[in-house]
Design a protein around this motif. Structure first.
Motif, PDB file in Angstrom:
ATOM      1  N   GLU A  94      28.268  28.913 -39.023  1.00 29.94           N
ATOM      2  CA  GLU A  94      28.039  29.458 -40.320  1.00 29.94           C
ATOM      3  C   GLU A  94      26.965  29.500 -40.928  1.00 29.94           C
ATOM      4  O   GLU A  94      26.529  30.567 -42.132  1.00 29.94           O
ATOM      5  CB  GLU A  94      28.147  27.556 -40.569  1.00 29.94           C
ATOM      6  N   VAL A  95      25.638  30.150 -40.098  1.00 32.43           N
ATOM      7  CA  VAL A  95      24.724  30.372 -40.280  1.00 32.43           C
ATOM      8  C   VAL A  95      25.058  31.924 -40.809  1.00 32.43           C
ATOM      9  O   VAL A  95      24.745  32.694 -41.595  1.00 32.43           O
ATOM     10  CB  VAL A  95      23.087  29.960 -39.500  1.00 32.43           C
ATOM     11  N   SER A  98      26.940  32.887 -43.303  1.00 34.16           N
ATOM     12  CA  SER A  98      26.494  32.651 -44.985  1.00 34.16           C
ATOM     13  C   SER A  98      25.283  33.955 -45.111  1.00 34.16           C
ATOM     14  O   SER A  98      24.824  33.996 -46.291  1.00 34.16           O
ATOM     15  CB  SER A  98      26.612  31.198 -44.938  1.00 34.16           C
ATOM     16  N   TYR A 102      22.823  30.976 -46.772  1.00 29.18           N
ATOM     17  CA  TYR A 102      22.614  29.724 -45.358  1.00 29.18           C
ATOM     18  C   TYR A 102      21.994  28.352 -46.505  1.00 29.18           C
ATOM     19  O   TYR A 102      20.118  28.616 -46.615  1.00 29.18           O
ATOM     20  CB  TYR A 102      22.797  30.076 -44.774  1.00 29.18           C
ATOM     21  N   THR A 541      17.326  33.860 -40.351  1.00 38.26           N
ATOM     22  CA  THR A 541      18.404  33.888 -41.225  1.00 38.26           C
ATOM     23  C   THR A 541      17.575  32.102 -42.342  1.00 38.26           C
ATOM     24  O   THR A 541      17.096  32.198 -42.951  1.00 38.26           O
ATOM     25  CB  THR A 541      20.113  33.939 -40.777  1.00 38.26           C
TER      26      THR A 541
END
Ligand code: ARG
Length: 558
Positions: A94-95, A98, A102, A541
């Motif tokens: 996911e990170v 995005s 995120y 991130t």
């Protein structure tokens, strides 16, 4: 994924609702016990069983799966263990997908949040006392935008008051056009300070007259006033640029001059206005507060009158979901009073006004006062932090390129973080050494961690794919911390507390550093190397997004 909800949904216990279970789930004091714990004590009465038995029942009926790999009953608690490898895959994917989004969401879509912050006073110094409102307000502005709200940043300028009469008077007596133009806010402040120490009765009288002239629209008085305002704004906007702070509106107190009349009429129509010693007030005695002054006996409006008009104007203009006022706790009573007056006027939206109060900031060497001219200008605090940062960086890494640029990010970051790190209601003493420490709970520490992660990624790259299995505790801790970023952002918005994001950043940085020192990344083999690189990229991130929300830049190298 929301693990608490997931667990609550899976638990089958007669007589207990999913919500009840979900809200009872807590984090155990240490990760060896599990990742979540459900204390069963408060269910004992309703279920007529002992907590120990309840916990045993719940654990026995819980079917573990790919997400929660274990449920174990211990002394009236059920401890749940998350499958770290599965969580790692989910979170890292996911990170990486995005990136700078995120942690963001659309939960605020369609809602507007007005945020009144910084709200400086024209012709007065922008001193360290304004740091908190500026840093906290600006962070909330970024956080609400990140969560999909439309944030409206409002600088409710203090551009109304008798000090402008004094200033014009001082300028007329002692001022010089070129000097003031060149000296800007500092020259203006000097005049103001001089007035306060030297003005006699006669000058005080003149000052009142000049104030009256501004009010009655006299051309010369208003030209001078506008000029002082322009010089002040030029100056504060320079500071805002340095601090990455933006506003959508600079509608100050004066903007409401023609908007107070209708409010006063409405108060009168609703029978709320009372005369008291020649002044017009709203009686708040039934609510245990002193009266709210609306008009002085000479007919002049007050701070509260302008705030009433401003709130009504904002509701009409922005139709806000919430309107926040990031203002020191010294003004608690003022906000309580005018919120109450709006409520008495029947504005049902008065409940959506929030005073986001914060504590005092002082420097290690004592407080300040404008009138005596002893004041710590925010610009000096920023420059000093920048210079100190430059020195520290040069010692640590003499070969570093772009030192000026890095020092800017580090110095400004230290100022902002210094104001944000503690829960906002605490009084804080600003210490240069503390905010610039590489080892402490500081932005420099987080920035340095980012540079470290960045250098790992530069050397190893982000793998196109990776396999997560058999995580070490150090790895699992980083995974869990990265996973909790979206929740930290939500909590910060809900509690109007950017310090939650600041503390989150320090916590993740500490966990990342432990992982970095305990586990080899670049020299690990095969799958482990890929996984660790991916995890490093994900942590970087999350750290970068956290600092960005606070208005703090992230140098690539340090
Ligand atoms: N200018 C005021 C001060 O320095 C703060 C204004 C805050 N905003 C407001 N709507 N009252 O104290």
């Amino acid at each position: 994924m929301d693990h608490k909800k997931y667990i609550a949904h899976k638990i089958k216990a007669e007589g207990l609702s999913e919500e009840e279970i979900c809200s009872a789930i807590a984090l155990p004091p240490n990760p060896e016990m599990g990742d979540y714990a459900l204390p069963c004590f408060k269910f004992a009465k309703a279920l007529r069983k002992s907590p120990v038995v309840i916990a045993l029942d719940i654990a026995a009926n819980f079917s573990s799966d790919d997400v929660i790999e274990r449920a174990e009953a211990v002394n009236g608690y059920v401890n749940f263990t998350v499958n770290k490898a599965a969580l790692a895959r989910e979170v890292i994917d996911e990170v990486l997908a995005s990136g700078e989004r995120y942690g963001s969401s659309e939960e605020g879509a369609g809602r507007t949040v007005c945020i009144d912050y910084s709200s400086v006073n024209i012709a007065k110094p922008f001193h360290i006392g304004h740091l908190s409102t500026t840093a906290i307000g600006s962070a909330l502005y970024k956080i609400f935008n990140f969560l999909g709200y439309r944030a409206v940043g409002i600088n409710h300028l203090g551009d109304y008051g008798t000090q402008f009469g004094k200033l014009i008077c001082a300028y007329k007596h002692w001022g010089d056009r070129d000097e003031v133009q060149k000296g800007g806010i500092h020259a203006i402040n000097d005049l103001y300070v001089r007035f306060n120490s030297e003005a006699d009765e006669e000058m005080e009288r003149e000052a009142r007259e000049y104030f009256r002239l501004i009010e009655s629209g006299d051309r010369e008085a208003n030209e001078l006033f506008d000029w002082f305002k322009e010089l002040t704004l030029e100056y504060v906007k320079g500071i805002y640029r340095q601090l990455n702070v933006t506003f959508d509106s600079y509608a100050g107190e004066r903007f409401y001059t023609d908007k107070m009349g209708p409010v006063i009429d409405e108060l009168r129509e609703k029978g709320l206005l009372k005369e008291s010693e020649g002044a017009q007030i709203v009686d708040l005695e039934p609510y245990g507060m002193p009266p709210c002054l609306i008009l002085r006996s000479d007919g002049a409006s007050l701070y509260a009158t302008r705030d009433l008009a401003a709130a009504i104007y904002r509701k009409k203009t922005y139709d806000f979901y919430k309107c926040l006022y990031v203002v020191a706790y010294q003004q608690n009573l003022h906000f309580k009073q005018f919120f109450k007056v709006l409520e008495l006027m029947g504005k049902e939206w008065a409940k959506d006004l929030v005073h986001v109060a914060y504590g005092m900031v002082s420097l290690e060497d004592g407080a300040m006062s404008t009138r005596k001219g002893k004041v710590v200008w925010l610009e000096d605090v920023i420059s000093r932090c920048r210079e100190k940062a430059y020195k520290i960086i040069s010692e640590k890494n003499p070969a570093l390129e772009n030192k000026e640029n890095v020092a800017e990010k580090v110095g400004v970051g230290a100022v902002i973080f210094g104001a944000l790190y503690n829960s906002k209601i605490k009084d804080i003493v600003f210490s240069y050494d503390k905010v610039l420490s590489f080892e402490g709970e500081t932005s420099v520490y987080v920035q340095y961690t980012c540079a470290r992660a960045n250098s790992v990624i530069e050397k190893g790259g982000v793998p196109a794919s990776y396999v997560a299995s058999d995580l070490l505790p150090q790895e699992a801790e980083v995974v869990k911390a990265v996973a909790s970023f979206p929740q930290a952002v939500k909590d910060a918005a809900e509690k109007y507390e950017p310090s939650i994001v600041a503390r989150y950043a320090v916590d993740l940085a500490q966990k990342f550093n432990k992982f970095y020192f305990d586990c080899k990344i670049l020299t690990a083999e095969g799958d482990k190397r890929d996984f660790r690189l991916a995890l490093t990229a994900a942590a970087l991130t999350a750290l970068r997004n956290a600092l960005t929300l606070l208005g703090i830049g992230v140098p690539e190298k340090m």
